[in-house]
Design an enzyme around this catalytic site. Structure first.
Site, PDB file in Angstrom:
ATOM      1  N   CYS A  67       0.841  -1.206   0.000  1.00 25.79           N
ATOM      2  CA  CYS A  67       0.000   0.000   0.000  1.00 25.79           C
ATOM      3  C   CYS A  67       0.876   1.257   0.000  1.00 25.79           C
ATOM      4  O   CYS A  67       1.851   1.343   0.742  1.00 25.79           O
ATOM      5  CB  CYS A  67      -0.912  -0.006   1.228  1.00 25.79           C
ATOM      6  SG  CYS A  67      -2.043   1.395   1.269  1.00 25.79           S
ATOM      7  N   CYS A  71       0.415   4.931   6.933  1.00 24.84           N
ATOM      8  CA  CYS A  71      -0.206   4.725   8.243  1.00 24.84           C
ATOM      9  C   CYS A  71       0.791   4.032   9.190  1.00 24.84           C
ATOM     10  O   CYS A  71       1.271   2.927   8.903  1.00 24.84           O
ATOM     11  CB  CYS A  71      -1.468   3.878   8.097  1.00 24.84           C
ATOM     12  SG  CYS A  71      -2.560   4.473   6.781  1.00 24.84           S
ATOM     13  N   CYS A  74       0.423   0.298  10.338  1.00 22.00           N
ATOM     14  CA  CYS A  74      -0.027  -0.748   9.413  1.00 22.00           C
ATOM     15  C   CYS A  74       1.112  -1.567   8.810  1.00 22.00           C
ATOM     16  O   CYS A  74       2.021  -1.023   8.177  1.00 22.00           O
ATOM     17  CB  CYS A  74      -0.874  -0.134   8.294  1.00 22.00           C
ATOM     18  SG  CYS A  74      -1.607  -1.423   7.247  1.00 22.00           S
ATOM     19  N   CYS A 111     -16.113  -9.839   5.571  1.00 19.58           N
ATOM     20  CA  CYS A 111     -15.541  -8.513   5.310  1.00 19.58           C
ATOM     21  C   CYS A 111     -14.254  -8.659   4.503  1.00 19.58           C
ATOM     22  O   CYS A 111     -13.311  -9.334   4.939  1.00 19.58           O
ATOM     23  CB  CYS A 111     -15.264  -7.831   6.648  1.00 19.58           C
ATOM     24  SG  CYS A 111     -14.534  -6.199   6.451  1.00 19.58           S
ATOM     25  N   CYS A 142     -19.289  -7.014   3.504  1.00 19.93           N
ATOM     26  CA  CYS A 142     -18.640  -5.754   3.884  1.00 19.93           C
ATOM     27  C   CYS A 142     -17.341  -5.656   3.097  1.00 19.93           C
ATOM     28  O   CYS A 142     -16.694  -6.674   2.834  1.00 19.93           O
ATOM     29  CB  CYS A 142     -18.353  -5.758   5.386  1.00 19.93           C
ATOM     30  SG  CYS A 142     -17.477  -4.282   5.966  1.00 19.93           S
ATOM     31  N   CYS A 202     -19.536   1.113   8.659  1.00 21.21           N
ATOM     32  CA  CYS A 202     -18.729   0.467   9.698  1.00 21.21           C
ATOM     33  C   CYS A 202     -17.510   1.370   9.887  1.00 21.21           C
ATOM     34  O   CYS A 202     -16.703   1.511   8.963  1.00 21.21           O
ATOM     35  CB  CYS A 202     -18.311  -0.926   9.234  1.00 21.21           C
ATOM     36  SG  CYS A 202     -17.129  -1.725  10.354  1.00 21.21           S
ATOM     37  N   ARG A 278     -17.678  -3.542  18.048  1.00 26.77           N
ATOM     38  CA  ARG A 278     -16.920  -4.774  17.754  1.00 26.77           C
ATOM     39  C   ARG A 278     -15.536  -4.773  18.380  1.00 26.77           C
ATOM     40  O   ARG A 278     -14.740  -3.860  18.157  1.00 26.77           O
ATOM     41  CB  ARG A 278     -16.789  -4.947  16.231  1.00 26.77           C
ATOM     42  CG  ARG A 278     -16.013  -6.221  15.837  1.00 26.77           C
ATOM     43  CD  ARG A 278     -16.037  -6.488  14.340  1.00 26.77           C
ATOM     44  NE  ARG A 278     -17.397  -6.451  13.878  1.00 26.77           N
ATOM     45  CZ  ARG A 278     -17.832  -5.618  12.933  1.00 26.77           C
ATOM     46  NH1 ARG A 278     -17.011  -4.798  12.327  1.00 26.77           N
ATOM     47  NH2 ARG A 278     -19.097  -5.613  12.598  1.00 26.77           N
TER      48      ARG A 278
HETATM   49  N1  SAM Z   1      -6.664   0.354   3.150  1.00 26.21           N
HETATM   50  C1  SAM Z   1      -7.963   0.557   3.667  1.00 26.21           C
HETATM   51  C2  SAM Z   1      -8.033   1.657   4.698  1.00 26.21           C
HETATM   52  O1  SAM Z   1      -7.012   1.956   5.307  1.00 26.21           O
HETATM   53  O2  SAM Z   1      -9.121   2.169   4.895  1.00 26.21           O
HETATM   54  C3  SAM Z   1      -8.572  -0.713   4.244  1.00 26.21           C
HETATM   55  C4  SAM Z   1      -7.702  -1.679   4.997  1.00 26.21           C
HETATM   56  S1  SAM Z   1      -6.979  -1.081   6.520  1.00 26.21           S
HETATM   57  C5  SAM Z   1      -5.840  -2.364   6.901  1.00 26.21           C
HETATM   58  C6  SAM Z   1      -8.309  -1.277   7.681  1.00 26.21           C
HETATM   59  C7  SAM Z   1      -8.080  -0.885   9.104  1.00 26.21           C
HETATM   60  O3  SAM Z   1      -7.259  -1.851   9.751  1.00 26.21           O
HETATM   61  C8  SAM Z   1      -7.363   0.401   9.398  1.00 26.21           C
HETATM   62  O4  SAM Z   1      -8.185   1.526   9.259  1.00 26.21           O
HETATM   63  C9  SAM Z   1      -6.978   0.210  10.860  1.00 26.21           C
HETATM   64  O5  SAM Z   1      -8.002   0.673  11.708  1.00 26.21           O
HETATM   65  C10 SAM Z   1      -6.855  -1.302  10.985  1.00 26.21           C
HETATM   66  N2  SAM Z   1      -5.468  -1.700  11.276  1.00 26.21           N
HETATM   67  C11 SAM Z   1      -4.452  -1.793  10.397  1.00 26.21           C
HETATM   68  N3  SAM Z   1      -3.306  -2.171  11.006  1.00 26.21           N
HETATM   69  C12 SAM Z   1      -3.617  -2.338  12.314  1.00 26.21           C
HETATM   70  C13 SAM Z   1      -2.859  -2.712  13.476  1.00 26.21           C
HETATM   71  N4  SAM Z   1      -1.564  -2.980  13.384  1.00 26.21           N
HETATM   72  N5  SAM Z   1      -3.491  -2.779  14.661  1.00 26.21           N
HETATM   73  C14 SAM Z   1      -4.818  -2.492  14.754  1.00 26.21           C
HETATM   74  N6  SAM Z   1      -5.575  -2.134  13.694  1.00 26.21           N
HETATM   75  C15 SAM Z   1      -4.988  -2.038  12.498  1.00 26.21           C
HETATM   76  C1  DTB Z   2     -11.048  -2.961  11.419  1.00 26.83           C
HETATM   77  O1  DTB Z   2     -11.406  -1.968  12.078  1.00 26.83           O
HETATM   78  N1  DTB Z   2     -10.122  -3.822  11.827  1.00 26.83           N
HETATM   79  C2  DTB Z   2      -9.907  -4.845  10.819  1.00 26.83           C
HETATM   80  C3  DTB Z   2     -10.968  -4.489   9.725  1.00 26.83           C
HETATM   81  N2  DTB Z   2     -11.546  -3.278  10.240  1.00 26.83           N
HETATM   82  C4  DTB Z   2     -10.554  -4.375   8.345  1.00 26.83           C
HETATM   83  C5  DTB Z   2      -8.501  -4.946  10.367  1.00 26.83           C
HETATM   84  C6  DTB Z   2      -7.502  -5.172  11.494  1.00 26.83           C
HETATM   85  C7  DTB Z   2      -6.141  -5.328  10.917  1.00 26.83           C
HETATM   86  C8  DTB Z   2      -5.100  -5.685  11.920  1.00 26.83           C
HETATM   87  C9  DTB Z   2      -3.749  -5.794  11.332  1.00 26.83           C
HETATM   88  C10 DTB Z   2      -3.610  -6.848  10.279  1.00 26.83           C
HETATM   89  O2  DTB Z   2      -4.043  -8.003  10.488  1.00 26.83           O
HETATM   90  O3  DTB Z   2      -2.992  -6.579   9.238  1.00 26.83           O
HETATM   91 FE1  SF4 Z   3      -2.824   1.192   3.387  1.00 31.79          FE
HETATM   92 FE2  SF4 Z   3      -2.698   0.009   5.751  1.00 31.79          FE
HETATM   93 FE3  SF4 Z   3      -3.133   2.624   5.610  1.00 31.79          FE
HETATM   94 FE4  SF4 Z   3      -5.067   0.897   4.789  1.00 31.79          FE
HETATM   95  S1  SF4 Z   3      -4.296   1.151   6.873  1.00 31.79           S
HETATM   96  S2  SF4 Z   3      -4.385   2.774   3.751  1.00 31.79           S
HETATM   97  S3  SF4 Z   3      -3.774  -0.758   3.972  1.00 31.79           S
HETATM   98  S4  SF4 Z   3      -1.261   1.543   4.947  1.00 31.79           S
END
Ligand code: SAM
Ligand code: DTB
Ligand code: SF4
Length: 335
Positions: A67, A71, A74, A111, A142, A202, A278
């Site tokens: 990506c 963030c 992430c 989802c 979702c 959501c 959730r």
């Molecule tokens: N790329 C899209 C976005 O950012 O909206 C969708 C996928 S993103 C991985 C979805 C959500 O996963 C993020 O908004 C964040 O809240 C959650 N997330 C990602 N990495 C995480 C982590 N290490 N711990 C907890 N939540 C995480």
């Molecule tokens: C949300 O709030 N948490 C989920 C889902 N929506 C997409 C994702 C959590 C991701 C945790 C880190 C990972 O597994 O990469």
């Molecule tokens: Fe990309 Fe992760 Fe940020 Fe979603 S949360 S926009 S997958 S870097």
């Protein structure tokens, strides 16, 4: 609310209208004695929900890694050396099999997540096919695909999408310390598009990123002041993944007292009485006892399945055992 129920069109309050939940009021909830706070949350919970029912959503990463966003939490950002490789989108057969397995294991919502900043039009068509597959199984569908442009939410709705996940993640004040490649207004813009297309929202966030209590209150206030507030509110506890900036910043140690996580659940329940709240990422680290407190505080949904997107989740047998030990039943209708 069932998936088929009508969804209110977004009403944007005039700029001068006071917010339904001023941050001060939300912070005051956080400051209540723990037992008083959980009791209040439980009262609200019982007024709006079956007290012992939990809704199960299963996640699948349909496009993992690579990506362009930055963030700081992430593991899927191409800017962080986490060892998560960029993979192509899964095909229909792979997604159908995963959705089938989730349904057989008892999940009511499926989802699908993609590591995209925003959705390219050429990528949307295959996702629409995936949504139709999930709907054909009789599950709620979702997606979480990043930012949406004009017309994309309408196409997702026409394919049968029930929910779109797009998190505010933290308070407006703390956002810049976590994400530099987009801003809060971008998130709100996509949420408005989802709402206007008639897809249920959501939207939640992450705690344990080093934010202050005031900033946690700011996140909950931002969610609760959406009009209408989200139907589903995922509360994630940060999973610290090596190679992410937050792992470097926090050193792998949890930045949050577990009772503060429970408080966040309780405050979300009180301020968004009808939502599904959730328990999301981080449940493995929370353990059974803290999760039980979260259910008392009004959580009534979990991500269910051995994996989140790239990180682990309690296995299905452990979750089944926990629900049984607590006398919790799986909600038959999901909303
Ligand atoms: N790329 C899209 C976005 O950012 O909206 C969708 C996928 S993103 C991985 C979805 C959500 O996963 C993020 O908004 C964040 O809240 C959650 N997330 C990602 N990495 C995480 C982590 N290490 N711990 C907890 N939540 C995480
Ligand atoms: C949300 O709030 N948490 C989920 C889902 N929506 C997409 C994702 C959590 C991701 C945790 C880190 C990972 O597994 O990469
Ligand atoms: Fe990309 Fe992760 Fe940020 Fe979603 S949360 S926009 S997958 S870097």
């Amino acid at each position: 609310m069932s998936a088929a129920a009508p969804i209110a069109v977004t009403r944007r309050a005039p700029a001068s209208a006071p917010p339904r939940w001023p941050v001060d009021d939300v912070e005051a909830l956080f400051a209540l004695p723990f037992v008083d706070l959980v009791f209040r949350a439980q009262e609200v919970h019982r007024a709006h929900h079956a007290p012992n029912a939990v809704q199960l959503s299963t996640l699948l990463s349909i496009k993992t890694g690579g990506c362009p966003e930055d963030c700081a939490y992430c593991p899927q950002s191409a800017r962080h050396a986490t060892g998560v490789a960029s993979e192509p989108m899964l095909d229909v057969a792979q997604v159908r099999a995963a959705a089938h397995a989730a349904k057989d294991a008892g999940a009511t919502r499926f989802c699908m997540g993609a590591a995209w900043r925003s959705v390219k039009d050429r990528d949307l068509d295959p996702v629409l096919d995936l949504v139709r597959e999930v709907k054909a199984l009789g599950m709620e569908a979702c997606c979480t695909l990043g930012m949406l442009k004009d017309g994309q939410a309408q196409k997702l709705k026409a394919a049968g999408l029930d929910f779109y996940n797009h998190n505010l993640d933290t308070s407006p004040e703390f956002y810049g310390a976590i994400v530099g490649t987009r801003d809060y207004a971008d998130r709100l813009d996509t949420l408005g598009r989802v709402r206007d297309a008639g897809i249920a929202v959501c939207c939640g966030g992450i705690v344990g990123m080093g934010e202050s209590r005031r900033e946690r209150a700011g996140l909950v206030a931002a969610l609760a002041n959406l009009d209408p507030y989200p139907e589903s509110v995922p509360i994630n506890h940060l999973v610290q993944v090596e190679g992410t900036p937050l792992h470097d910043r926090l050193g792998g140690e949890s930045a949050l007292d577990p009772f503060e996580f429970v408080r966040t659940i309780a405050v979300a329940r009180i301020t968004m009485p009808k939502s599904k709240v959730r328990l999301s990422a981080g449940r493995r680290e929370l353990g059974d006892a803290v999760q039980a407190l979260c259910f008392m505080a009004g959580a009534n949904s979990i991500f269910y399945g051995d994996k989140l997107l790239t990180t682990g989740n309690p296995d299905v047998d452990a979750d089944r055992a926990l629900l049984a030990r607590l006398g919790l039943v799986v909600a038959s209708t999901a909303a």
